[in-house]
Design an enzyme around this catalytic site. Structure first.
Site: not given
Ligand code: DX5
Ligand code: ZN
Length: 229
Positions: A12, A37, A39, A41, A70, A72, A141, A146-148, A177-179, A199
């Site tokens: 990401s 990827h 994102d 937002m 993606h 959002m 998700m 909203g955040f990495g 997606d996420g963590g 990410g």
């Molecule tokens: C969060 C995004 C993710 C995010 C993943 O809303 O959709 O794609 O960037 O970042 P990491 O891998 O750091 O959780």
């Molecule tokens: Zn994403």
């Protein structure tokens, strides 16, 4: 885009150097990324603001493979054509983005692009059953969007397993997606996921000038996932 359930790593670029997106996209692909990827937002559907279609169009020439967008945002429909024209290969909308997700998925498919359906941690997979023949990808998700850099929500692994059973032999990707890290990737791969968005775990320790850590991070996540898939 030929369908396969082979593990795919999709860094990401939310965790990339914003001043260098083109070079970052080339660097992660050179270092082994399968998809890129992106994102999007809107500061409304999620409490953060990122990229418009113009930014996607600007990075498209720097991406040889799949651009995985993606969304959002809410509403989604007014922007689908613009992201398709910008060169997205996969366009994912959130099930929670509005009352007419069936129409939204139709509109994405009408552009000739792959349609993705993203679901938040609080959303069950019941609603997916009615949309299963309209999607090419379902994004689970594993953080609240909203955040990495957020912590992986382990309770979502069971949802992945149930989704894999619902999908059966259909050519539908399960994206996480996420963590996603070397520790969490095997959990979702074992449950049936094939596209792993990462990410912070991919971009940590590297830069455009020193991309080797990107490669090491991607390879480590892939190895951990493939061992469990
Ligand atoms: C969060 C995004 C993710 C995010 C993943 O809303 O959709 O794609 O960037 O970042 P990491 O891998 O750091 O959780
Ligand atoms: Zn994403």
């Amino acid at each position: 885009m030929e369908f396969s359930r082979k593990i795919k790593i999709a860094p990401s670029i939310l965790s990339a150097d914003f001043a260098n997106f083109g070079a970052e996209c080339r660097a992660i692909e050179d270092q082994g990324a399968d998809w890129v990827h992106v994102d999007v937002m809107d500061g409304h559907f999620v409490p953060n603001l990122t990229f418009g279609p113009a930014m996607c169009a600007a990075i498209r020439p720097h991406i040889k493979g799949v651009m995985d967008v993606h969304l959002m945002i809410a509403p989604v429909d007014p922007y689908i054509e613009a992201y398709a024209a910008a060169g997205a290969d996969v366009i994912s909308a959130h099930l929670e983005s509005g009352p007419h997700i069936h129409r939204t998925l139709q509109a994405i498919r009408n552009t000739g692009k792959k349609a993705g359906l993203a679901i938040n941690p609080g959303t069950g997979i019941d609603a997916v059953a009615h949309l299963i023949d309209m999607v090419d990808l379902i994004c689970v998700m594993t953080v609240n969007p909203g955040f990495g850099g957020q912590k992986f929500i382990h309770s979502q692994v069971d949802k992945v397993r149930s989704l894999r059973a619902v999908i059966g032999d259909r050519p539908i990707h399960i994206e996480i997606d996420g963590g996603v890290t070397v520790e969490t990737a095997p959990l979702v791969a074992a449950a049936g996921a094939d596209v792993l968005v990462a990410g912070s775990a991919v971009f940590k320790g590297g830069s455009v000038g020193n991309p080797a850590p990107y490669g090491a991070n991607i390879a480590a996540i892939r190895k951990a996932a493939e061992a469990a898939a």
